[in-house]
Write an enzyme that holds these catalytic residues in place. Structure first.
Site, PDB file in Angstrom:
ATOM      1  N   TYR A   1      18.287  26.391  61.938  1.00  0.00           N
ATOM      2  CA  TYR A   1      17.885  27.860  60.804  1.00  0.00           C
ATOM      3  C   TYR A   1      16.212  27.660  60.391  1.00  0.00           C
ATOM      4  CZ  TYR A   1      17.146  31.476  58.092  1.00  0.00           C
ATOM      5  OH  TYR A   1      16.352  32.450  57.175  1.00  0.00           O
TER       6      TYR A   1
ATOM      7  N   SER B   1       9.398  31.664  47.960  1.00  0.00           N
ATOM      8  CA  SER B   1      10.437  33.228  49.190  1.00  0.00           C
ATOM      9  C   SER B   1      11.478  34.279  47.867  1.00  0.00           C
ATOM     10  CB  SER B   1      11.385  32.252  49.736  1.00  0.00           C
ATOM     11  OG  SER B   1      11.842  34.008  50.486  1.00  0.00           O
TER      12      SER B   1
ATOM     13  N   GLN C   1       6.296  35.838  47.227  1.00  0.00           N
ATOM     14  CA  GLN C   1       6.382  35.828  48.819  1.00  0.00           C
ATOM     15  C   GLN C   1       7.201  37.451  48.379  1.00  0.00           C
ATOM     16  OE1 GLN C   1       9.059  35.624  50.523  1.00  0.00           O
ATOM     17  NE2 GLN C   1       8.012  37.034  51.642  1.00  0.00           N
TER      18      GLN C   1
ATOM     19  N   TYR D   1       8.597  41.492  51.305  1.00  0.00           N
ATOM     20  CA  TYR D   1       9.100  41.965  51.452  1.00  0.00           C
ATOM     21  C   TYR D   1       8.297  43.599  51.744  1.00  0.00           C
ATOM     22  CZ  TYR D   1      10.423  38.061  54.224  1.00  0.00           C
ATOM     23  OH  TYR D   1      11.207  36.467  54.459  1.00  0.00           O
TER      24      TYR D   1
ATOM     25  N   THR E   1       4.721  39.272  53.012  1.00  0.00           N
ATOM     26  CA  THR E   1       4.906  39.136  54.499  1.00  0.00           C
ATOM     27  C   THR E   1       4.973  40.276  55.239  1.00  0.00           C
ATOM     28  OG1 THR E   1       6.303  37.809  53.746  1.00  0.00           O
ATOM     29  CG2 THR E   1       6.652  38.299  56.383  1.00  0.00           C
TER      30      THR E   1
ATOM     31  N   ARG F   1      16.888  35.691  66.604  1.00  0.00           N
ATOM     32  CA  ARG F   1      17.057  33.991  67.341  1.00  0.00           C
ATOM     33  C   ARG F   1      18.544  33.364  66.971  1.00  0.00           C
ATOM     34  NH1 ARG F   1      14.967  34.684  60.522  1.00  0.00           N
ATOM     35  NH2 ARG F   1      13.140  36.101  61.239  1.00  0.00           N
TER      36      ARG F   1
ATOM     37  N   LYS G   1       0.602  38.902  54.545  1.00  0.00           N
ATOM     38  CA  LYS G   1       0.881  36.870  55.458  1.00  0.00           C
ATOM     39  C   LYS G   1       1.439  37.704  56.796  1.00  0.00           C
ATOM     40  CE  LYS G   1       4.019  33.515  56.006  1.00  0.00           C
ATOM     41  NZ  LYS G   1       4.631  33.466  56.849  1.00  0.00           N
TER      42      LYS G   1
ATOM     43  N   HIS H   1       4.764  33.594  62.138  1.00  0.00           N
ATOM     44  CA  HIS H   1       6.005  33.339  61.092  1.00  0.00           C
ATOM     45  C   HIS H   1       7.084  32.959  61.659  1.00  0.00           C
ATOM     46  CE1 HIS H   1       8.287  35.690  58.376  1.00  0.00           C
ATOM     47  NE2 HIS H   1       9.401  34.957  58.946  1.00  0.00           N
TER      48      HIS H   1
ATOM     49  N   ARG I   1       8.484  32.479  64.765  1.00  0.00           N
ATOM     50  CA  ARG I   1      10.594  33.053  64.938  1.00  0.00           C
ATOM     51  C   ARG I   1      10.761  34.565  64.607  1.00  0.00           C
ATOM     52  NH1 ARG I   1      13.916  29.935  61.547  1.00  0.00           N
ATOM     53  NH2 ARG I   1      14.321  31.178  60.446  1.00  0.00           N
TER      54      ARG I   1
END
Length: 394
Positions: A24, A106, A127, A129, A155, A164, A251, A275, A278
């Site tokens: 991961y 995060s 951070q 979103y 982000t 992924r 970001k 990223h 990713r």
């Protein structure tokens, strides 16, 4: 195993972690071409060695958005850090604090803000979103303010999760994933005891605090899928800019026009980033686009960069390409998984030494001396071009 270089931590982490966690962190999107390119492009760059320049007593301190950092490095936000070491966010934040650099927490962390902030003596970054659940965003921003967070890292390159494929192969997601994860944990007893048992609760701390109920690893992928907002635009960040009264970093910038938009928006900084490979595979490495972005907005906004930084040497190259500071993600996560807080502190000591060696042998007496002229091939290309023009003029 003996740890003698930053890359050794990756090998040690792979041996210690259950495969679903290692892959991961280690994996990227699609066929992982961008993931590989991030490090490969930095390796292609040859520094121009300069000697007898008296480059001693180097000062690596930088001032960034009102804070002093002991070197041009900060820890990047990494989701689920608490699954890689016992209360991993706390240990990572303490390591960063002890070494005088910033830790970025995060929003998808295991430990909540309220657990981490009181255990460090310097403010951390947070951070976030743009999410469909605006209630969560306001809640977590209020809690971040109350906890003394100074800088918001927003982000923007994850309006939806990238494909992924490694996660399905490893057991992080896909059919039978919970049973596969349990079996892997049993086969890695050191991790199972230290983190699997003693590191509980394994919840998404910031989300659980908001919801008022536990939200664990099984909910992680589902929550992301439901709440990431693919319709976001710059207008969706305006209320956050008004709501947050501290520095704000955007970001996920890879294009010059987006960097200019960030300046017009009023951001205090950007992170040039894909990223870590990713999200969208096939986009350029951060190192490839950084010079053009720096040429366009340097001095108007602080430029940070991540994706591919694995050593102090990489830090020097990124600074020479135009960055003001670098973020490291996978690199510190491997060290954290191997030896916890002490591992991250040791890694940062290695970075410090490597930066000093590289600067001394390139003749850079201060960080501002690092520029495109620090690269051998760029300098050689310029010389060749100049000679060709001179011959044509004759």
């Amino acid at each position: 195993m003996i740890i003698s270089s930053p890359s050794d931590y990756r090998k040690a982490a792979k041996a210690k972690l259950p495969p679903f966690l290692f892959h991961y962190a280690d994996g990227g999107a699609y066929s992982e071409h961008t993931l590989v390119s991030n490090t490969a492009e930095l390796q292609k760059l040859s520094l121009r060695q300069r000697v007898l320049n008296g480059a001693s007593d180097l000062d690596l301190n930088i001032e960034l958005l009102g804070e002093n950092l002991s070197m041009p490095v900060a820890l990047a936000p990494v989701g689920l850090t608490g699954m890689y070491a016992r209360r991993g966010e706390v240990q990572a934040a303490q390591a960063a604090c002890n070494k005088g650099i910033a830790y970025t927490m995060s929003s998808l962390s295991v430990c909540p803000i309220e657990e981490v902030a009181p255990k460090i003596s310097r403010p951390m970054w947070f951070q976030l979103y743009v999410l469909k659940d605006r209630g969560f965003m306001k809640n977590v921003l209020d809690r971040a303010k109350q906890s003394g967070v100074t800088t918001l890292v927003f982000t923007v390159d994850m309006p939806l999760a990238g494909a992924r494929y490694r996660d399905k192969h490893s057991g992080m997601s896909g059919p039978g994933a919970p049973a596969r994860r349990i079996l892997q944990a049993v086969c890695h007893p050191k991790w199972a005891i230290d983190v699997g048992v003693l590191g509980r609760p394994h919840i998404l701390g910031n989300i659980s605090t908001y919801l008022g109920k536990p939200s664990g690893l099984a909910d992680y992928m589902g929550w992301i899928g439901k709440n990431f907002d693919a319709s976001i635009g710059w207008k969706d960040l305006e209320w956050v800019r008004d709501y947050w009264d501290g520095p704000m970093i955007i970001k996920g910038i890879l294009d010059v026009e987006d960097a200019k938009d960030a300046v017009r928006f009023g951001a205090d900084g950007i992170v040039v980033s894909n990223h870590g490979g990713r999200q969208l595979d096939g986009v350029p490495a951060s190192a490839q686009v950084l010079p053009d972005i720096a040429n366009s907005v340097k001095g108007q906004i602080k430029i940070l960069v991540d994706s591919g930084v694995r050593s102090g040497l990489d830090v020097v190259k990124m600074l020479a390409l135009g960055a003001d500071c670098t973020l490291i993600g996978r690199s510190f996560l491997y060290a954290l998984a191997t030896h916890g807080r002490q591992g991250v502190e040791n890694l940062l000591d290695m970075y410090d030494k490597e930066i000093r060696v590289a600067m001394t042998l390139t003749g850079a007496k201060q960080l501002n001396d690092l520029s495109l002229d620090s690269f051998a091939q760029i300098h050689t290309y310029t010389q060749i071009t100049s000679r060709c023009e001179f011959q044509r003029d004759r």
